[in-house]
Design a protein around this motif. Structure first.
Motif, PDB file in Angstrom:
ATOM      1  N   GLU A  93      46.180  12.378 -31.758  1.00 16.83           N
ATOM      2  CA  GLU A  93      44.944  11.823 -32.322  1.00 16.83           C
ATOM      3  C   GLU A  93      44.034  12.958 -32.769  1.00 16.83           C
ATOM      4  O   GLU A  93      43.709  13.845 -31.971  1.00 16.83           O
ATOM      5  CB  GLU A  93      44.201  11.012 -31.249  1.00 16.83           C
ATOM      6  CG  GLU A  93      44.740   9.624 -31.055  1.00 16.83           C
ATOM      7  CD  GLU A  93      43.954   8.869 -29.992  1.00 16.83           C
ATOM      8  OE1 GLU A  93      44.136   7.650 -29.915  1.00 16.83           O
ATOM      9  OE2 GLU A  93      43.167   9.502 -29.240  1.00 16.83           O
ATOM     10  N   ARG A  94      43.617  12.870 -34.012  1.00 17.16           N
ATOM     11  CA  ARG A  94      42.767  13.930 -34.564  1.00 17.16           C
ATOM     12  C   ARG A  94      41.462  14.070 -33.758  1.00 17.16           C
ATOM     13  O   ARG A  94      41.007  15.185 -33.488  1.00 17.16           O
ATOM     14  CB  ARG A  94      42.415  13.552 -36.014  1.00 17.16           C
ATOM     15  CG  ARG A  94      42.016  14.687 -36.897  1.00 17.16           C
ATOM     16  CD  ARG A  94      41.646  14.181 -38.296  1.00 17.16           C
ATOM     17  NE  ARG A  94      42.751  13.533 -38.994  1.00 17.16           N
ATOM     18  CZ  ARG A  94      43.705  14.173 -39.661  1.00 17.16           C
ATOM     19  NH1 ARG A  94      43.696  15.484 -39.711  1.00 17.16           N
ATOM     20  NH2 ARG A  94      44.673  13.512 -40.275  1.00 17.16           N
ATOM     21  N   ASN A 149      57.275   2.578 -32.891  1.00 15.75           N
ATOM     22  CA  ASN A 149      57.471   2.166 -31.494  1.00 15.75           C
ATOM     23  C   ASN A 149      56.280   2.349 -30.558  1.00 15.75           C
ATOM     24  O   ASN A 149      56.278   1.800 -29.463  1.00 15.75           O
ATOM     25  CB  ASN A 149      58.689   2.898 -30.897  1.00 15.75           C
ATOM     26  CG  ASN A 149      59.981   2.387 -31.493  1.00 15.75           C
ATOM     27  OD1 ASN A 149      60.483   1.347 -31.087  1.00 15.75           O
ATOM     28  ND2 ASN A 149      60.502   3.095 -32.491  1.00 15.75           N
ATOM     29  N   VAL A 150      55.297   3.150 -30.961  1.00 11.96           N
ATOM     30  CA  VAL A 150      54.127   3.326 -30.088  1.00 11.96           C
ATOM     31  C   VAL A 150      53.062   2.302 -30.511  1.00 11.96           C
ATOM     32  O   VAL A 150      52.724   2.223 -31.703  1.00 11.96           O
ATOM     33  CB  VAL A 150      53.577   4.766 -30.188  1.00 11.96           C
ATOM     34  CG1 VAL A 150      52.305   4.913 -29.368  1.00 11.96           C
ATOM     35  CG2 VAL A 150      54.638   5.763 -29.727  1.00 11.96           C
ATOM     36  N   ASP A 151      52.575   1.552 -29.539  1.00 16.59           N
ATOM     37  CA  ASP A 151      51.593   0.483 -29.826  1.00 16.59           C
ATOM     38  C   ASP A 151      50.413   0.983 -30.642  1.00 16.59           C
ATOM     39  O   ASP A 151      49.752   1.946 -30.244  1.00 16.59           O
ATOM     40  CB  ASP A 151      51.037  -0.082 -28.501  1.00 16.59           C
ATOM     41  CG  ASP A 151      51.903  -1.210 -27.993  1.00 16.59           C
ATOM     42  OD1 ASP A 151      52.822  -1.608 -28.745  1.00 16.59           O
ATOM     43  OD2 ASP A 151      51.651  -1.669 -26.855  1.00 16.59           O
ATOM     44  N   GLY A 152      50.156   0.337 -31.740  1.00 17.60           N
ATOM     45  CA  GLY A 152      48.966   0.649 -32.545  1.00 17.60           C
ATOM     46  C   GLY A 152      49.089   1.905 -33.388  1.00 17.60           C
ATOM     47  O   GLY A 152      48.164   2.259 -34.120  1.00 17.60           O
ATOM     48  N   ALA A 157      47.641   5.551 -37.916  1.00 20.73           N
ATOM     49  CA  ALA A 157      48.130   6.520 -38.911  1.00 20.73           C
ATOM     50  C   ALA A 157      47.570   6.153 -40.276  1.00 20.73           C
ATOM     51  O   ALA A 157      47.104   7.022 -41.033  1.00 20.73           O
ATOM     52  CB  ALA A 157      49.657   6.526 -38.938  1.00 20.73           C
ATOM     53  N   GLU A 158      47.621   4.861 -40.591  1.00 23.80           N
ATOM     54  CA  GLU A 158      47.144   4.435 -41.911  1.00 23.80           C
ATOM     55  C   GLU A 158      45.631   4.601 -42.057  1.00 23.80           C
ATOM     56  O   GLU A 158      45.130   4.782 -43.170  1.00 23.80           O
ATOM     57  CB  GLU A 158      47.607   3.006 -42.204  1.00 23.80           C
ATOM     58  CG  GLU A 158      49.018   3.041 -42.789  1.00 23.80           C
ATOM     59  CD  GLU A 158      49.804   1.763 -42.633  1.00 23.80           C
ATOM     60  OE1 GLU A 158      49.196   0.725 -42.337  1.00 23.80           O
ATOM     61  OE2 GLU A 158      51.044   1.830 -42.791  1.00 23.80           O
ATOM     62  N   ALA A 159      44.922   4.593 -40.931  1.00 21.60           N
ATOM     63  CA  ALA A 159      43.467   4.817 -40.979  1.00 21.60           C
ATOM     64  C   ALA A 159      43.129   6.319 -40.984  1.00 21.60           C
ATOM     65  O   ALA A 159      41.962   6.695 -40.903  1.00 21.60           O
ATOM     66  CB  ALA A 159      42.816   4.119 -39.788  1.00 21.60           C
ATOM     67  N   PRO A 215      52.178   8.159 -43.680  1.00 20.98           N
ATOM     68  CA  PRO A 215      51.009   8.401 -44.540  1.00 20.98           C
ATOM     69  C   PRO A 215      50.776   9.898 -44.747  1.00 20.98           C
ATOM     70  O   PRO A 215      50.918  10.699 -43.810  1.00 20.98           O
ATOM     71  CB  PRO A 215      49.842   7.796 -43.749  1.00 20.98           C
ATOM     72  CG  PRO A 215      50.450   6.947 -42.699  1.00 20.98           C
ATOM     73  CD  PRO A 215      51.806   7.495 -42.421  1.00 20.98           C
ATOM     74  N   MET A 216      50.399  10.283 -45.973  1.00 27.14           N
ATOM     75  CA  MET A 216      50.213  11.701 -46.288  1.00 27.14           C
ATOM     76  C   MET A 216      49.086  12.336 -45.462  1.00 27.14           C
ATOM     77  O   MET A 216      49.075  13.540 -45.232  1.00 27.14           O
ATOM     78  CB  MET A 216      49.901  11.888 -47.786  1.00 27.14           C
ATOM     79  CG  MET A 216      50.974  11.360 -48.725  1.00 27.14           C
ATOM     80  SD  MET A 216      52.625  11.976 -48.322  1.00 27.14           S
ATOM     81  CE  MET A 216      52.437  13.718 -48.639  1.00 27.14           C
ATOM     82  N   SER A 217      48.130  11.478 -45.017  1.00 25.83           N
ATOM     83  CA  SER A 217      46.990  12.021 -44.266  1.00 25.83           C
ATOM     84  C   SER A 217      47.417  12.638 -42.923  1.00 25.83           C
ATOM     85  O   SER A 217      46.679  13.416 -42.322  1.00 25.83           O
ATOM     86  CB  SER A 217      45.967  10.916 -44.008  1.00 25.83           C
ATOM     87  OG  SER A 217      46.580   9.882 -43.239  1.00 25.83           O
TER      88      SER A 217
END
Ligand code: ADP
Length: 503
Positions: A93-94, A149-152, A157-159, A215-217
């Motif tokens: 997580e960033r 496989n990891v919840d959420g 990632a998309e956010a 996602p590229m981010s």
């Protein structure tokens, strides 16, 4: 600054079994070292994980430990380089710096089905772009597994809330501040092992990332292997020191072995074995099961490529004998046992624990010991274990000779297994080429130090690296051709017994 300012270069070597910090002087000699093993986590058959927080703790500890061992302060260090186990994939997580799952290690085979499905029957779907076949080995499918496989995970990632990194990126991000402004960079050697980078542009391929739902981010910025990325964070042992080199471990060893001209090759004997042949600025595509990979990119100089033969299990077979069977109490015992007999007694051990990598690329293979009779004893098995490393090396050298059209004459070697004299002699015998060990066998850390030192002018050019390389010992072949052919034929037959094991 003191009169000793910038006298040494440090390298962080985040390896598969341990993390090390090594400090080198201008001649490339080791000044200090500290090392810490981390836990190998095996949640299921075929799965291998590392706790990335444990690894970062170890990196901090060994950095401080090596500095203390030689009574150094940060003013003594001109630059820091990073080298790392490649392909091992981590997502964190960033905002918090917390990994959302353990790092999935390069040897892990859980992505078998993902890799097959991505290919849709063509394992070479991405080979022209990335130089790699679709296999469990590489990072891309591992990232996909985590997001699936990891919840959420996928929503986060998309956010834009997650970061992907190999261990180089994880170490750099933490060393430069972590959640407090850490750099999210990688280098082309590491990026070239993800199945996501275009070998020509050295950029992420958006189409392949989209195929894998990445996602590229999440992706780090790809910089060169040698440039000042930033400086060590506040309160770290390298506060304010330039961090200026990143090379994946095998490319670092190639650099540290001074294989800086086309046609020069090295073989590193560690957890697995990795033969890399420098092919210069030309990207050679293999017809014989080798990988095409980035060898290094120094600053804005042209990219240098390599052909690579990756072997998953060599030194880790010795560990397995020690840890899973208790047959030896330390790795060095394998040589003592092997010397108690004259030959392998007809036994062959094919350690296809992670399937077979180069040149076979068979995820369906599993390990086997064959040729057993009542005659075979512990010594014969010990020999079979060591010989397996040498036969697997011959397979990839033959592929390399076929791809390059030139027969290798000398093999430079390094890594933890090259202290084993019996293995080195047998390697020379079974290849029928000279095997040469350099004085500094820690070429992985040294290569990262060179990349970092070049970026800050501590070393002026690659000629300094060539000058520092010195031979320690050479082994020459002494086996007759009949014997060599007979043993290798036995190995080839043994390999066939390991295929088609897993559906
Ligand atoms: P890595 O960098 O991949 O973690 P190293 O280069 O440190 O690995 O090498 C460690 C490997 O070398 C281990 O797998 C160990 O089993 C093997 N090894 C160490 N000493 C010996 C020896 N004397 N004979 C054979 N193998 C050895």
């Amino acid at each position: 600054m003191t009169e000793f300012a910038g006298k040494y270069v440090a390298a962080i070597d985040q390896g598969t079994t341990s993390s090390r910090c090594m400090i080198f002087d201008h001649a490339g000699a080791v000044v200090a070292v500290d090392q810490k093993e981390h836990q190998q986590i095996f949640p299921q058959a075929g799965w291998v994980e590392h706790d990335a927080s444990e690894i970062w703790d170890n990196v901090r500890a060994v950095a401080a430990g090596a500095m203390a061992a030689a009574d150094l302060t940060r003013e003594d260090i001109a630059a820091v380089g990073i080298t790392n186990q490649r392909e091992t994939a981590l997502v964190w997580e960033r905002a918090t710096g917390k990994p959302i799952y353990n790092a999935i290690v390069w040897q892990d085979t859980r992505t078998d089905r993902i890799a097959t499905a991505l290919g849709g029957g063509d394992a070479n779907k991405y080979t022209a772009k990335t130089g790699l076949p679709l296999a469990t080995y590489f990072s891309g499918p591992k990232i996909k597994w985590i997001l699936d496989n990891v919840d959420g995970a996928r929503a986060k990632a998309e956010a834009g809330e997650l970061c992907f990194g190999n261990m180089d990126t994880w170490v750099l991000w933490n060393m430069t501040g972590g959640t407090d402004g850490g750099l999210h960079y990688t280098d082309p050697t590491n990026a070239s092992r993800t199945l996501l980078m275009d070998l020509d542009t050295l950029q992420w391929d958006e189409g392949i990332c989209a195929d894998m739902g990445i996602p590229m981010s999440m992706m780090p910025e790809i910089r060169s292997s040698s440039e000042v990325y930033g400086t060590g964070r506040e309160r770290g042992p390298f506060r304010g020191v330039p961090i200026s080199g990143i090379l994946g471990d095998q490319q670092a060893a190639t650099f540290g072995q001074a294989c800086l001209s086309p046609g020069e090759a090295k073989n590193t004997y560690g957890t697995g074995n990795f033969v890399l042949l420098n092919t210069g600025t030309e990207k050679v595509m293999s017809k014989n099961g080798l990988l095409t990979t980035v060898c290094y990119k120094i600053g804005d100089q042209p990219t240098v490529y390599a052909l690579e033969g990756s072997i998953a299990v060599t030194g880790s077979l010795v560990q397995w004998l020690r840890d899973n069977l208790g047959m030896i109490s330390s790795a060095a015992d394998i040589e003592t046992d092997a010397r108690s007999v004259d030959d392998n007694g007809g036994a062959y051990f094919v350690p296809a624990f992670s399937g077979l990598f180069a040149p076979h690329w068979r995820a369906d293979a599993r390990g086997a010991i064959v040729g057993l009779t009542r005659f075979v004893n512990k010594g014969h098995l010990a020999r079979a274990v060591l010989e397996a490393t040498a036969y697997q090396t011959r397979e990839v050298i033959e592929a390399m000779n076929a791809d390059s059209g030139v027969d290798l004459e000398v093999l430079k070697v390094d890594g933890g297994m090259v202290v084993n004299e019996l293995l080195m002699q047998f390697q020379s015998d079974i290849l029928n080429v000279k095997v040469v060990r350099p004085v500094v066998a820690e070429t992985t850390a040294l290569g990262a130090a060179y990349a970092a030192g070049l970026a800050v002018g501590y070393w002026e050019s690659e000629d300094d690296i060539r000058e520092n390389w010195a031979e320690d010992k050479t082994w020459t072949p002494s086996m007759d051709e009949d014997q060599r052919a007979k043993l290798y034929a036995g190995w080839k037959k043994a390999v066939t017994r390991t295929l088609d094991w897993v559906d």
